[in-house]
Design an enzyme around this catalytic site. Sequence first.
Site, short mmCIF file in Angstrom:
data_model
loop_
_atom_site.label_atom_id
_atom_site.label_comp_id
_atom_site.label_asym_id
_atom_site.label_seq_id
_atom_site.Cartn_x
_atom_site.Cartn_y
_atom_site.Cartn_z
N HIS A 111 0.83 -1.19 0.00
CA HIS A 111 0.00 0.00 0.00
C HIS A 111 0.88 1.25 0.00
CE1 HIS A 111 -3.40 -2.42 1.87
NE2 HIS A 111 -2.36 -3.10 2.32
N TYR A 112 0.26 2.40 -0.31
CA TYR A 112 0.86 3.67 0.10
C TYR A 112 -0.08 4.32 1.11
CZ TYR A 112 -2.00 6.03 -3.60
OH TYR A 112 -3.00 6.50 -4.41
N THR A 113 0.49 5.19 1.96
CA THR A 113 -0.30 5.77 3.04
C THR A 113 -1.11 6.98 2.60
OG1 THR A 113 1.51 7.22 3.73
CG2 THR A 113 1.41 5.02 4.73
N GLU A 175 2.55 -0.95 4.52
CA GLU A 175 2.26 0.41 4.11
C GLU A 175 3.57 1.15 3.82
OE1 GLU A 175 -0.43 2.18 3.57
OE2 GLU A 175 -2.12 1.13 4.52
N HIS A 223 -2.83 -3.00 -3.19
CA HIS A 223 -4.20 -2.82 -2.69
C HIS A 223 -5.19 -2.65 -3.84
CE1 HIS A 223 -6.71 -0.84 0.77
NE2 HIS A 223 -7.23 -1.97 0.34
N ASP A 233 -3.73 2.41 -4.62
CA ASP A 233 -2.36 2.18 -4.14
C ASP A 233 -1.86 0.77 -4.41
OD1 ASP A 233 -4.50 1.81 -2.14
OD2 ASP A 233 -2.92 1.19 -0.76
#
Length: 341
Positions: A111-113, A175, A223, A233
């Site tokens: 994921h990215y935050t 993440e 994700h 993401d």
Amino acid sequence: MRKILYIIGLTTFVFSCTSQKNVKKKSYSPPKPVTQPKTVVKTGVSEKPKPQVTNEHGVEFFTTNIGDVTKNDNTASYGSIVSAKPIGYKVVKTYFPAIAQNFRQKYLILHYTALLDDKSITVLTEQNVSSHYLVNNTGDNEIYQLVDENKRAYHAGISSWRNDKNLNDTSIGVEIVNSGYTTDAMGNRVFASFSDEQIRKVAALAKDIITRYQIPPTNVLGHADIAPTRKQDPGPMFPWKRLYEQYQIGMWYDEEMKKSFYDLASIDFTTKYYEPSFIFNIQTQLQKFGYGVDPSGKWDDATKKTIEAFQYHFRPQNFSGIMDAETWAILQALNLKYATK
């Protein structure tokens, strides 16, 4: 004389009768069979020795695998063994472990935050969302662990891949601190890049996780792959190809195979684009690869977002959500390379 003969005859008769009374009558008895001694068959557990459970300061560990790794079976524990403690009884590990077991951790989801470092930490540790690990963007050599790998983190949400759903139950979430995307004047998404230090951290972390849990390339996902109608993401700036080529992590297509499919697709691709049967086939191919799309024969919003997620991962130069000949060729090449077993 006659009296004497009478006495002799009477005596002979009495003796004869008495002798017959004392003779035991014999009955026939068949010979007894010879009984061979029985072979004792052991019905207990196998006597094959198993590696011992180690005990450190009262905490038990088992770090040796005796399962079949070719079937993704692994009996090793990468943390302490958790056991019941029923009152009045003793739980023993005389026969521990059974070989018929494997890991809960089947997937690695990236994921990215969409947040900066400090805010990412706050949200992932103090709110109803979390991940097992957080890769920061501060240029150091630290990776933050937020959740025990043996517990569920709340990172995937409503999700699916192939036959599995609700992937929080079966995945490890990572993440990566990244601001996500902004929208330009034309309404197009402009995604932020990842630093080189972050990618090296992600690669080292991912390699460790997929090696320990024997996670296959088809289960290393973003994700957006498992929730394409909701998420973007880690986005098109995440270097999936680099991870595949430099670190042997995840999936990528073979260029020659893609080219062969592209040559076929470019002949009459545009003429078939709006045919329901053609659209249905595209949706079926996406579903076959793993995406949770329902074939309808229409270019609906869910299909467009699924194609977009696919392009984020495998064709980041163009993530329009439109199924063109190149995207179709990549999908065919991937389905051939990573056929569902």
